[in-house]
Design an enzyme around this catalytic site. Structure first.
Site, PDB file in Angstrom:
ATOM      1  N   SER A   1       0.846  -1.200   0.000  1.00 31.80           N
ATOM      2  CA  SER A   1       0.000   0.000   0.000  1.00 31.80           C
ATOM      3  C   SER A   1       0.879   1.246   0.000  1.00 31.80           C
ATOM      4  O   SER A   1       2.002   1.230   0.530  1.00 31.80           O
ATOM      5  CB  SER A   1      -0.849  -0.026   1.280  1.00 31.80           C
ATOM      6  OG  SER A   1      -1.410   1.230   1.527  1.00 31.80           O
TER       7      SER A   1
ATOM      8  N   TYR B   1      -1.522  -1.383  10.768  1.00 26.44           N
ATOM      9  CA  TYR B   1      -1.850  -1.907   9.439  1.00 26.44           C
ATOM     10  C   TYR B   1      -0.694  -1.627   8.472  1.00 26.44           C
ATOM     11  O   TYR B   1      -0.192  -2.524   7.789  1.00 26.44           O
ATOM     12  CB  TYR B   1      -3.153  -1.280   8.911  1.00 26.44           C
ATOM     13  CG  TYR B   1      -3.332  -1.494   7.427  1.00 26.44           C
ATOM     14  CD1 TYR B   1      -3.637  -2.756   6.921  1.00 26.44           C
ATOM     15  CD2 TYR B   1      -3.167  -0.442   6.520  1.00 26.44           C
ATOM     16  CE1 TYR B   1      -3.766  -2.965   5.549  1.00 26.44           C
ATOM     17  CE2 TYR B   1      -3.288  -0.641   5.156  1.00 26.44           C
ATOM     18  CZ  TYR B   1      -3.592  -1.897   4.675  1.00 26.44           C
ATOM     19  OH  TYR B   1      -3.706  -2.097   3.325  1.00 26.44           O
TER      20      TYR B   1
ATOM     21  N   LYS C   1       2.282  -4.150   6.384  1.00 22.38           N
ATOM     22  CA  LYS C   1       2.648  -4.132   4.958  1.00 22.38           C
ATOM     23  C   LYS C   1       4.163  -3.969   4.811  1.00 22.38           C
ATOM     24  O   LYS C   1       4.805  -4.654   4.024  1.00 22.38           O
ATOM     25  CB  LYS C   1       1.924  -2.990   4.241  1.00 22.38           C
ATOM     26  CG  LYS C   1       0.416  -3.192   4.133  1.00 22.38           C
ATOM     27  CD  LYS C   1       0.089  -4.388   3.265  1.00 22.38           C
ATOM     28  CE  LYS C   1      -1.376  -4.733   3.248  1.00 22.38           C
ATOM     29  NZ  LYS C   1      -1.669  -6.052   2.694  1.00 22.38           N
TER      30      LYS C   1
HETATM   31  P1  NAD Z   1     -10.962  -7.184   1.139  1.00 25.23           P
HETATM   32  O1  NAD Z   1     -11.166  -7.204   2.605  1.00 25.23           O
HETATM   33  O2  NAD Z   1     -12.131  -6.912   0.263  1.00 25.23           O
HETATM   34  O3  NAD Z   1     -10.287  -8.561   0.657  1.00 25.23           O
HETATM   35  C1  NAD Z   1      -9.430  -9.302   1.484  1.00 25.23           C
HETATM   36  C2  NAD Z   1      -9.946 -10.729   1.494  1.00 25.23           C
HETATM   37  O4  NAD Z   1      -9.087 -11.518   2.327  1.00 25.23           O
HETATM   38  C3  NAD Z   1     -11.355 -10.847   2.084  1.00 25.23           C
HETATM   39  O5  NAD Z   1     -12.176 -11.558   1.177  1.00 25.23           O
HETATM   40  C4  NAD Z   1     -11.156 -11.611   3.397  1.00 25.23           C
HETATM   41  O6  NAD Z   1     -12.257 -12.455   3.674  1.00 25.23           O
HETATM   42  C5  NAD Z   1      -9.875 -12.378   3.113  1.00 25.23           C
HETATM   43  N1  NAD Z   1      -9.091 -12.719   4.303  1.00 25.23           N
HETATM   44  C6  NAD Z   1      -8.719 -11.912   5.324  1.00 25.23           C
HETATM   45  N2  NAD Z   1      -7.983 -12.588   6.222  1.00 25.23           N
HETATM   46  C7  NAD Z   1      -7.867 -13.856   5.740  1.00 25.23           C
HETATM   47  C8  NAD Z   1      -7.227 -15.029   6.215  1.00 25.23           C
HETATM   48  N3  NAD Z   1      -6.579 -15.053   7.373  1.00 25.23           N
HETATM   49  N4  NAD Z   1      -7.316 -16.159   5.471  1.00 25.23           N
HETATM   50  C9  NAD Z   1      -8.004 -16.167   4.305  1.00 25.23           C
HETATM   51  N5  NAD Z   1      -8.635 -15.090   3.820  1.00 25.23           N
HETATM   52  C10 NAD Z   1      -8.563 -13.944   4.530  1.00 25.23           C
HETATM   53  O7  NAD Z   1      -9.791  -6.130   0.849  1.00 25.23           O
HETATM   54  P2  NAD Z   1      -9.288  -5.521  -0.526  1.00 25.23           P
HETATM   55  O8  NAD Z   1      -9.666  -4.090  -0.553  1.00 25.23           O
HETATM   56  O9  NAD Z   1      -9.660  -6.391  -1.658  1.00 25.23           O
HETATM   57  O10 NAD Z   1      -7.718  -5.579  -0.276  1.00 25.23           O
HETATM   58  C11 NAD Z   1      -6.946  -6.680  -0.698  1.00 25.23           C
HETATM   59  C12 NAD Z   1      -5.511  -6.481  -0.232  1.00 25.23           C
HETATM   60  O11 NAD Z   1      -5.012  -5.253  -0.762  1.00 25.23           O
HETATM   61  C13 NAD Z   1      -5.343  -6.398   1.281  1.00 25.23           C
HETATM   62  O12 NAD Z   1      -4.152  -7.069   1.629  1.00 25.23           O
HETATM   63  C14 NAD Z   1      -5.212  -4.918   1.537  1.00 25.23           C
HETATM   64  O13 NAD Z   1      -4.482  -4.643   2.677  1.00 25.23           O
HETATM   65  C15 NAD Z   1      -4.480  -4.453   0.284  1.00 25.23           C
HETATM   66  N6  NAD Z   1      -4.724  -3.034  -0.005  1.00 25.23           N
HETATM   67  C16 NAD Z   1      -6.003  -2.586  -0.121  1.00 25.23           C
HETATM   68  C17 NAD Z   1      -6.253  -1.236  -0.362  1.00 25.23           C
HETATM   69  C18 NAD Z   1      -7.660  -0.724  -0.456  1.00 25.23           C
HETATM   70  O14 NAD Z   1      -7.850   0.483  -0.356  1.00 25.23           O
HETATM   71  N7  NAD Z   1      -8.662  -1.540  -0.684  1.00 25.23           N
HETATM   72  C19 NAD Z   1      -5.174  -0.358  -0.495  1.00 25.23           C
HETATM   73  C20 NAD Z   1      -3.872  -0.845  -0.384  1.00 25.23           C
HETATM   74  C21 NAD Z   1      -3.658  -2.212  -0.141  1.00 25.23           C
HETATM   75  C1  UD1 Z   2      -6.717   5.197   3.975  1.00 25.48           C
HETATM   76  C2  UD1 Z   2      -5.729   4.621   4.950  1.00 25.48           C
HETATM   77  C3  UD1 Z   2      -4.592   3.967   4.187  1.00 25.48           C
HETATM   78  C4  UD1 Z   2      -5.113   2.958   3.174  1.00 25.48           C
HETATM   79  C5  UD1 Z   2      -6.098   3.681   2.249  1.00 25.48           C
HETATM   80  C6  UD1 Z   2      -6.707   2.781   1.205  1.00 25.48           C
HETATM   81  C7  UD1 Z   2      -5.946   6.118   6.916  1.00 25.48           C
HETATM   82  C8  UD1 Z   2      -5.254   7.139   7.771  1.00 25.48           C
HETATM   83  N1  UD1 Z   2      -5.240   5.679   5.833  1.00 25.48           N
HETATM   84  O1  UD1 Z   2      -6.031   6.185   3.262  1.00 25.48           O
HETATM   85  O2  UD1 Z   2      -3.705   3.323   5.073  1.00 25.48           O
HETATM   86  O3  UD1 Z   2      -4.045   2.406   2.416  1.00 25.48           O
HETATM   87  O4  UD1 Z   2      -7.151   4.227   3.058  1.00 25.48           O
HETATM   88  O5  UD1 Z   2      -7.511   1.816   1.820  1.00 25.48           O
HETATM   89  O6  UD1 Z   2      -7.048   5.676   7.189  1.00 25.48           O
HETATM   90  N2  UD1 Z   2     -12.221  11.542   3.862  1.00 25.48           N
HETATM   91  C9  UD1 Z   2     -13.218  12.404   4.273  1.00 25.48           C
HETATM   92  N3  UD1 Z   2     -14.367  11.864   4.792  1.00 25.48           N
HETATM   93  C10 UD1 Z   2     -14.556  10.521   4.930  1.00 25.48           C
HETATM   94  C11 UD1 Z   2     -13.534   9.656   4.510  1.00 25.48           C
HETATM   95  C12 UD1 Z   2     -12.367  10.199   4.004  1.00 25.48           C
HETATM   96  O7  UD1 Z   2     -13.092  13.610   4.165  1.00 25.48           O
HETATM   97  O8  UD1 Z   2     -15.620  10.111   5.431  1.00 25.48           O
HETATM   98  C13 UD1 Z   2     -10.998  12.113   3.262  1.00 25.48           C
HETATM   99  C14 UD1 Z   2      -9.722  11.783   4.022  1.00 25.48           C
HETATM  100  O9  UD1 Z   2      -9.463  12.738   5.021  1.00 25.48           O
HETATM  101  C15 UD1 Z   2      -8.688  11.782   2.880  1.00 25.48           C
HETATM  102  C16 UD1 Z   2      -9.487  11.288   1.666  1.00 25.48           C
HETATM  103  O10 UD1 Z   2     -10.860  11.534   1.978  1.00 25.48           O
HETATM  104  O11 UD1 Z   2      -8.244  13.079   2.618  1.00 25.48           O
HETATM  105  C17 UD1 Z   2      -9.300   9.815   1.370  1.00 25.48           C
HETATM  106  O12 UD1 Z   2      -9.547   9.077   2.563  1.00 25.48           O
HETATM  107  P1  UD1 Z   2      -9.577   7.471   2.581  1.00 25.48           P
HETATM  108  O13 UD1 Z   2     -10.487   6.985   1.533  1.00 25.48           O
HETATM  109  O14 UD1 Z   2      -9.821   7.052   3.981  1.00 25.48           O
HETATM  110  O15 UD1 Z   2      -8.112   7.059   2.123  1.00 25.48           O
HETATM  111  P2  UD1 Z   2      -6.676   7.481   2.708  1.00 25.48           P
HETATM  112  O16 UD1 Z   2      -6.785   8.439   3.814  1.00 25.48           O
HETATM  113  O17 UD1 Z   2      -5.824   7.869   1.570  1.00 25.48           O
END
Ligand code: NAD
Ligand code: UD1
Length: 333
Positions: free
Chosen positions: A124, A148, A152
């Protein structure tokens, strides 16, 4: 030979599975369904006409992992399984380290046992902490502000050490910026539990009438309009980035860290406006205090993704909001 997708019924995983199937990869999904639903498999089948093999299994269960590797010819792994809620990780660090670090170590150990050494890992942009400069390049200093993010970063370090110990590994560490949107079909997308932390899922719930107004976390940042700026990326673009990454990993050895973003930053109010256009409704908002730990701006330098993988995001903010809304409007509770 198959690609194992851990967390494959989750938000990003399900979109990647669709694109893998489209590229004729055989897919095996492992997920414990902690944060996703078994019906996602039906949706994947509707979209692709193929039902991927599925194991309800936990990465904390090493024996279950061994069973999957012994019953399938796994060529490579895309590892999404993990917990991702920043606030929860501050309250429950042990849970996060156990699931995201111990669980991942189990996976890497079992991969090693079965001589599967090709991996794409979900990292991330949170590993860049509060960047001193923009846009963010892969070689910028790394730091984290919550457990979190630290899980990573620990995974990144563990994977580098694994490669040092054995140069037969091929590891792609993908650092995602802010994935939003949904598949064009409206069948798969993001379904957050409880009150969404992230901006776009929250806006979507204001649009569906579940929440009254958007709480904008601060308008006194040094940005275009004072609200936080992020690099939002369409989840399908992100999935396509994984296809390029797995293809690269299957033909090269080494560890590569690659940003997956669009390179463009949008403020909270700009995203709100794009979403209003997409859903044809007003999204009322109130300016609140800053959310602790939030940074002003974050967007990617995407040069490496293009040069190494030939990948570039295609979708803009309007399409991200349209596709996100197309999915969210069907899941009004
Ligand atoms: P998500 O929660 O939708 O998907 C994760 C999946 O992993 C879920 O289906 C959950 O049931 C499964 N899971 C969790 N723990 C498990 C375990 N112990 N064994 C088996 N399955 C398990 O999340 P996502 O948004 O699809 O994210 C996927 C990956 O990408 C995650 O590792 C997350 O940290 C990373 N990531 C997500 C974002 C984001 O904003 N969505 C940003 C940066 C990184
Ligand atoms: C968050 C996580 C980051 C993660 C990313 C994607 C935090 C501090 N960081 O980042 O670790 O990788 O999500 O999953 O939580 N905002 C509002 N109102 C809301 C929600 C968000 O104003 O109800 C604003 C936030 O202040 C920010 C922007 O929208 O400026 C994006 O927020 P968000 O979607 O939570 O993502 P990140 O903060 O980038």
């Amino acid at each position: 030979m198959a690609i194992l997708v851990t967390g494959g019924t989750g938000f990003i995983g399900s979109h990647t599975v669709v694109e893998l199937i489209k590229e004729n990869f055989e897919v095996v999904i492992l997920d414990n369904l902690y944060n996703s639903n078994i019906e996602v498999l039906d949706k994947i089948e509707t979209i692709t006409n193929i039902r991927p093999k599925f194991y309800k299994a936990d990465i904390l269960d090493k024996e279950a992992l061994r069973k999957i590797f012994s019953e399938n010819k796994i060529e490579a792994v895309i590892h999404y399984a993990g917990y991702k809620a920043v606030g929860e990780s501050v309250e429950k660090p042990i849970l996060y380290y156990e699931n995201n670090v111990t669980g991942s170590l189990n996976l890497y150990e079992v991969m090693s046992e079965f001589n599967v050494k090709t991996l794409v890992f979900s990292s991330s942009a949170t590993v860049y902490g509060d960047p001193a400069k923009l846009p963010i390049k892969e070689d910028f200093p790394l730091s984290t502000t919550n457990p979190y993010g630290t899980t990573k970063l620990f995974n990144e370090r563990i994977l580098e050490d694994i490669y040092v110990s054995d140069n037969n590994w091929s590891i792609m560490i993908l650092r995602y910026f802010n994935p939003i949107g949904a598949h064009k079909s409206g069948l798969i997308g993001e379904t957050p539990n409880g009150i969404p932390n992230n901006l776009v899922p929250y806006i979507a719930q204001v649009a569906t009438g579940e929440r009254e107004f958007l709480r904008v976390w601060g308008n006194d940042f040094n940005t275009v309009d004072g609200t936080g700026v992020r690099d939002y990326i369409h989840v399908v673009d992100l999935a396509l980035g994984h296809i390029k990454a797995i293809q690269y990993a299957l033909s090269h050895k080494g560890v590569e860290k690659v940003n997956l973003g669009t390179g463009n930053g949008y403020s909270v109010l700009q995203v709100r406006e794009a979403f209003e256009k997409a859903c044809g409704k007003k999204i009322p908002y109130k300016i609140m205090d800053r959310r602790p730990g939030d940074i002003a701006e974050c967007y990617a330098d995407t040069t490496k993704a293009y040069e190494l993988l030939g990948w570039k995001a295609k979708f803009g903010i309007d399409e991200m909001c349209q596709d996100g809304w197309n999915f969210s409007k069907n899941i009004i509770k």
